[in-house]
Every structure is written in structure tokens, then in C-alpha cells.
Design a protein around this motif. Structure first.
Motif, PDB file in Angstrom:
ATOM      1  N   LEU A 247       1.038  18.002  -2.762  1.00 17.63           N
ATOM      2  CA  LEU A 247       1.445  16.603  -2.876  1.00 17.63           C
ATOM      3  C   LEU A 247       1.002  15.816  -1.642  1.00 17.63           C
ATOM      4  O   LEU A 247       0.505  14.687  -1.761  1.00 17.63           O
ATOM      5  CB  LEU A 247       2.966  16.510  -3.043  1.00 17.63           C
ATOM      6  N   ASP A 248       1.166  16.410  -0.470  1.00 15.40           N
ATOM      7  CA  ASP A 248       0.771  15.721   0.758  1.00 15.40           C
ATOM      8  C   ASP A 248      -0.728  15.472   0.806  1.00 15.40           C
ATOM      9  O   ASP A 248      -1.172  14.425   1.287  1.00 15.40           O
ATOM     10  CB  ASP A 248       1.212  16.547   1.973  1.00 15.40           C
ATOM     11  N   LYS A 249      -1.534  16.411   0.281  1.00 15.03           N
ATOM     12  CA  LYS A 249      -2.983  16.225   0.256  1.00 15.03           C
ATOM     13  C   LYS A 249      -3.353  15.047  -0.642  1.00 15.03           C
ATOM     14  O   LYS A 249      -4.238  14.231  -0.300  1.00 15.03           O
ATOM     15  CB  LYS A 249      -3.674  17.500  -0.234  1.00 15.03           C
ATOM     16  N   ILE A 250      -2.687  14.926  -1.771  1.00 16.09           N
ATOM     17  CA  ILE A 250      -2.936  13.785  -2.660  1.00 16.09           C
ATOM     18  C   ILE A 250      -2.594  12.493  -1.931  1.00 16.09           C
ATOM     19  O   ILE A 250      -3.333  11.506  -1.993  1.00 16.09           O
ATOM     20  CB  ILE A 250      -2.117  13.921  -3.951  1.00 16.09           C
ATOM     21  N   ILE A 251      -1.468  12.496  -1.232  1.00 17.65           N
ATOM     22  CA  ILE A 251      -1.042  11.311  -0.488  1.00 17.65           C
ATOM     23  C   ILE A 251      -2.046  10.960   0.595  1.00 17.65           C
ATOM     24  O   ILE A 251      -2.423   9.794   0.758  1.00 17.65           O
ATOM     25  CB  ILE A 251       0.362  11.527   0.105  1.00 17.65           C
ATOM     26  N   GLU A 252      -2.507  11.963   1.332  1.00 17.84           N
ATOM     27  CA  GLU A 252      -3.488  11.708   2.393  1.00 17.84           C
ATOM     28  C   GLU A 252      -4.759  11.084   1.819  1.00 17.84           C
ATOM     29  O   GLU A 252      -5.319  10.141   2.397  1.00 17.84           O
ATOM     30  CB  GLU A 252      -3.822  13.009   3.122  1.00 17.84           C
ATOM     31  N   ASP A 253      -5.192  11.581   0.673  1.00 21.44           N
ATOM     32  CA  ASP A 253      -6.384  11.015   0.041  1.00 21.44           C
ATOM     33  C   ASP A 253      -6.139   9.574  -0.405  1.00 21.44           C
ATOM     34  O   ASP A 253      -7.024   8.714  -0.280  1.00 21.44           O
ATOM     35  CB  ASP A 253      -6.794  11.863  -1.156  1.00 21.44           C
ATOM     36  N   LYS A 254      -4.941   9.304  -0.915  1.00 18.21           N
ATOM     37  CA  LYS A 254      -4.603   7.945  -1.352  1.00 18.21           C
ATOM     38  C   LYS A 254      -4.565   6.979  -0.172  1.00 18.21           C
ATOM     39  O   LYS A 254      -4.971   5.818  -0.287  1.00 18.21           O
ATOM     40  CB  LYS A 254      -3.260   7.941  -2.074  1.00 18.21           C
TER      41      LYS A 254
ATOM     42  N   VAL B 108       0.842  -1.200   0.000  1.00 22.88           N
ATOM     43  CA  VAL B 108       0.000   0.000   0.000  1.00 22.88           C
ATOM     44  C   VAL B 108       0.876   1.250   0.000  1.00 22.88           C
ATOM     45  O   VAL B 108       0.661   2.184  -0.793  1.00 22.88           O
ATOM     46  CB  VAL B 108      -0.961   0.002   1.202  1.00 22.88           C
ATOM     47  N   ALA B 109       1.881   1.284   0.870  1.00 23.46           N
ATOM     48  CA  ALA B 109       2.781   2.440   0.910  1.00 23.46           C
ATOM     49  C   ALA B 109       3.479   2.630  -0.428  1.00 23.46           C
ATOM     50  O   ALA B 109       3.612   3.760  -0.928  1.00 23.46           O
ATOM     51  CB  ALA B 109       3.800   2.262   2.034  1.00 23.46           C
ATOM     52  N   ALA B 110       3.925   1.529  -1.027  1.00 25.93           N
ATOM     53  CA  ALA B 110       4.631   1.620  -2.308  1.00 25.93           C
ATOM     54  C   ALA B 110       3.703   2.102  -3.423  1.00 25.93           C
ATOM     55  O   ALA B 110       4.112   2.891  -4.288  1.00 25.93           O
ATOM     56  CB  ALA B 110       5.230   0.264  -2.657  1.00 25.93           C
ATOM     57  N   ARG B 111       2.458   1.647  -3.419  1.00 29.29           N
ATOM     58  CA  ARG B 111       1.513   2.086  -4.444  1.00 29.29           C
ATOM     59  C   ARG B 111       1.225   3.583  -4.326  1.00 29.29           C
ATOM     60  O   ARG B 111       1.078   4.278  -5.339  1.00 29.29           O
ATOM     61  CB  ARG B 111       0.197   1.298  -4.355  1.00 29.29           C
ATOM     62  N   ILE B 112       1.148   4.071  -3.108  1.00 31.51           N
ATOM     63  CA  ILE B 112       0.933   5.513  -2.913  1.00 31.51           C
ATOM     64  C   ILE B 112       2.090   6.305  -3.502  1.00 31.51           C
ATOM     65  O   ILE B 112       1.894   7.324  -4.180  1.00 31.51           O
ATOM     66  CB  ILE B 112       0.742   5.828  -1.416  1.00 31.51           C
ATOM     67  N   LEU B 113       3.317   5.842  -3.291  1.00 31.29           N
ATOM     68  CA  LEU B 113       4.471   6.536  -3.865  1.00 31.29           C
ATOM     69  C   LEU B 113       4.515   6.392  -5.383  1.00 31.29           C
ATOM     70  O   LEU B 113       4.984   7.293  -6.083  1.00 31.29           O
ATOM     71  CB  LEU B 113       5.763   6.030  -3.232  1.00 31.29           C
ATOM     72  N   ASP B 114       4.029   5.281  -5.916  1.00 24.66           N
ATOM     73  CA  ASP B 114       3.874   5.163  -7.371  1.00 24.66           C
ATOM     74  C   ASP B 114       2.894   6.220  -7.882  1.00 24.66           C
ATOM     75  O   ASP B 114       3.142   6.908  -8.884  1.00 24.66           O
ATOM     76  CB  ASP B 114       3.335   3.784  -7.750  1.00 24.66           C
ATOM     77  N   ASP B 115       1.757   6.336  -7.199  1.00 27.99           N
ATOM     78  CA  ASP B 115       0.685   7.227  -7.648  1.00 27.99           C
ATOM     79  C   ASP B 115       1.094   8.698  -7.633  1.00 27.99           C
ATOM     80  O   ASP B 115       0.611   9.492  -8.455  1.00 27.99           O
ATOM     81  CB  ASP B 115      -0.551   7.045  -6.764  1.00 27.99           C
ATOM     82  N   ILE B 116       1.958   9.077  -6.693  1.00 31.40           N
ATOM     83  CA  ILE B 116       2.313  10.488  -6.568  1.00 31.40           C
ATOM     84  C   ILE B 116       3.307  10.931  -7.626  1.00 31.40           C
ATOM     85  O   ILE B 116       3.450  12.139  -7.897  1.00 31.40           O
ATOM     86  CB  ILE B 116       2.874  10.787  -5.142  1.00 31.40           C
ATOM     87  N   ALA B 117       3.967   9.981  -8.293  1.00 33.15           N
ATOM     88  CA  ALA B 117       5.066  10.318  -9.207  1.00 33.15           C
ATOM     89  C   ALA B 117       4.654  11.317 -10.278  1.00 33.15           C
ATOM     90  O   ALA B 117       5.371  12.289 -10.555  1.00 33.15           O
ATOM     91  CB  ALA B 117       5.614   9.043  -9.845  1.00 33.15           C
ATOM     92  N   GLU B 118       3.490  11.112 -10.900  1.00 34.53           N
ATOM     93  CA  GLU B 118       3.084  11.983 -12.004  1.00 34.53           C
ATOM     94  C   GLU B 118       2.765  13.409 -11.542  1.00 34.53           C
ATOM     95  O   GLU B 118       2.707  14.334 -12.367  1.00 34.53           O
ATOM     96  CB  GLU B 118       1.862  11.393 -12.705  1.00 34.53           C
ATOM     97  N   HIS B 119       2.565  13.584 -10.253  1.00 33.99           N
ATOM     98  CA  HIS B 119       2.206  14.902  -9.719  1.00 33.99           C
ATOM     99  C   HIS B 119       3.424  15.736  -9.318  1.00 33.99           C
ATOM    100  O   HIS B 119       3.265  16.919  -8.996  1.00 33.99           O
ATOM    101  CB  HIS B 119       1.281  14.735  -8.517  1.00 33.99           C
TER     102      HIS B 119
END
Length: 271
Positions: free
Chosen positions: A52-59, A31-42
Motif C-alpha cells: 500500500l505504501d508503494k502505491i502511495i509513494e507512486d501516487k 493532492v493528499a486527499a486524492r491519494i487517500l481516495d486512490d488507495i481505497a480500492e487496494h
């Protein structure tokens, strides 16, 4: 294999987990790794670290997990975002990224009581040759440390592998922060130093869970913590990089819980 033994700890207070516990760590780590994958494009010039932190919190919520950092010792963010000469524990804020900025994003989640903790480097815009080399050396140093993980080796072997590699590249390893045990707690014994003498420290045993997370500076290793009591920066204002995996010791090596599902762990994946 370890079987279903009752909870055990070594004389150094390091918990030995059971075979079944590896599954829980894999689930949290992924789960942690997928969140870091998801943030890459942002991660682009002009975006704020708070955004960026708000996107992470939502993820974190989207994946059915809980942030381990929101509320931890008063911290109020779902990530630490450390830009350029910030070594670790950078607090997300309204400052926007500039072209060429490098940043470490560190996320820890809780899934079914297990902690998944990982961080990696990102680049906003174009990566310079100097920063690319720093990132590559730091990435490789992490894996030099992981290669030293097997029963019978010591934690000093991990630190020695990292330190000797980094210093051969004429960079320095931060001494003021280290990896740590984790599992059903955020931080536990042992302290995993990223420097040290081969053969020193506690002996590695199957069933130990911990992070390896070397911080590497282009300049000197000294750091200082700013007035916010969180943000650590290089004293000489040199650039710093960090990568982190959570791992478990197996019968013949290391099981990495936080591998990137999409192969995005290294920031040059897009090049």
C-alpha cells in the motif's frame, strides 16, 4: 478578509496566514486527499502495508508532489499505516491485512511549498459492528471539533467538544498525541489537543492553519511507543481509530483543505 498583511504571529507563536495562502493549502490538501481516495480500492485482505505504501509513494510522484515523511527524522515511507490497536505512526511492512482489520492511513505531501496532511480509516474485508461504531464515533468526533472552530472560540473548545462527545460514547481520547499547526512547515504551533476545558487555551483567529486528528480507543487512553521509536499502540491492546483534516480558520468557521474529492472519507462509503 485578511488582505495582504505581512507575516504575523500571535503571542502564542501561532502564525496568521493571508487570504492568498488558503489557495496553496487547498491545492496541497486536495493532492493528499486524492491519494487517500486512490488507495481505497487496494485495501483488501492479503495485501501488505508495504505494498500500500508503494502505491502511495507512486501516487505522490504522479501528482507532482513531494512526500513530507520520507526522510523526516529518519522515516523512510510515504505514509504511516496503523492497523487495529496501533494508534498512530505505524510503519508499513510485509505483514498482510486480515479480513476485518481496520487501519488508519496518514499521508502528508508538499505542493509548491505548502503541506497537505490528512488521514482516514479503512477496512480490509467485512466491518464488524464493534469496529464500525468505533470508526463512526471517531469520525463524528473530528467534525464535533471542526464545528467548534470559529474566531473568538479557543483551542480548549475544540478539545472539549471532542472529549465530551467521545466519553459520552464510553470510549476514550488519546492524550499522548495531538494536532498541530502547519502551512509552509510540517509542524508548528499550536498543539491542538483533543481533550480539554472549554474556554481554555489560545483564542482562535482568522488565518490560523492547523490539523485536528483525534485518536479514539475502545479501551483506555494510555499508549506506548514500541522499540522502533515510531509505532504507538494502546497499552491495553484495545482497538484504536483516527481521522484527520487540515483546516484554516475563516471569518465564520473552518475551511477544510483535505475534503475527499470522491466522497470516500468515511470507510462505509461502499456499503
Amino acid at each position: 478578509m485578511l488582505g495582504d498583511k505581512k507575516e504575523q504571529k500571535t503571542k502564542d507563536g501561532i502564525r496568521i496566514y493571508q487570504d492568498a495562502d488558503f489557495a496553496g493549502m487547498h491545492k496541497a490538501g486536495q493532492v493528499a486527499a486524492r491519494i487517500l481516495d486512490d488507495i481505497a480500492e487496494h485495501v483488501v485482505p492479503g495485501v501488505s502495508t508495504a505494498a500500500l505504501d508503494k502505491i502511495i509513494e507512486d501516487k505522490v510522484t504522479d501528482y507532482g508532489s513531494t512526500s513530507a515523511t520520507i526522510g523526516y527524522r529518519g522515516y523512510q515511507h510515504a505514509s504511516c499505516i496503523s492497523v487495529n490497536h496501533v494508534v498512530c505512526h505505524g510503519i508499513p511492512g510485509e505483514k498482510t491485512l486480515k479480513d476485518g482489520d481496520i487501519l488508519n492511513i496518514d499521508v502528508t505531501v508538499i505542493v509548491d511549498g505548502w503541506f497537505g496532511d490528512t488521514s482516514r480509516m479503512y477496512v480490509a474485508g467485512k466491518l464488524s459492528r464493534k469496529t464500525e461504531r468505533l470508526i463512526q464515533v471517531t469520525h463524528d468526533a473530528l467534525f464535533k471539533g471542526i464545528e467548534a472552530v470559529k474566531p473568538g472560540n479557543t483551542f480548549g473548545d475544540i478539545g472539549h467538544a471532542i472529549q465530551s462527545y467521545v466519553e459520552a460514547q464510553r470510549m476514550s481520547v488519546v492524550r499522548d498525541f495531538c494536532g498541530h499547526g502547519l502551512g509552509q512547515v510540517f509542524h508548528a504551533p499550536p498543539n491542538v489537543l483533543h481533550y480539554g476545558k472549554a474556554g481554555s487555551g489560545p483564542v482562535l483567529e482568522e488565518g490560523m492553519f492547523f490539523t485536528i486528528e483525534p485518536m479514539v480507543n475502545l479501551g483506555r487512553p494510555e499508549t506506548k511507543v514500541l522499540a522502533d521509536d515510531w509505532t504507538a499502540v494502546t497499552r491495553d491492546k484495545s482497538l484504536s481509530a483516527q481521522f484527520e483534516h487540515s483546516i484554516g480558520v475563516t471569518a465564520d468557521g473552518a475551511d477544510i483543505f483535505t475534503l475527499s474529492p470522491s466522497g470516500l472519507f468515511h470507510p462505509t462509503y461502499a456499503s
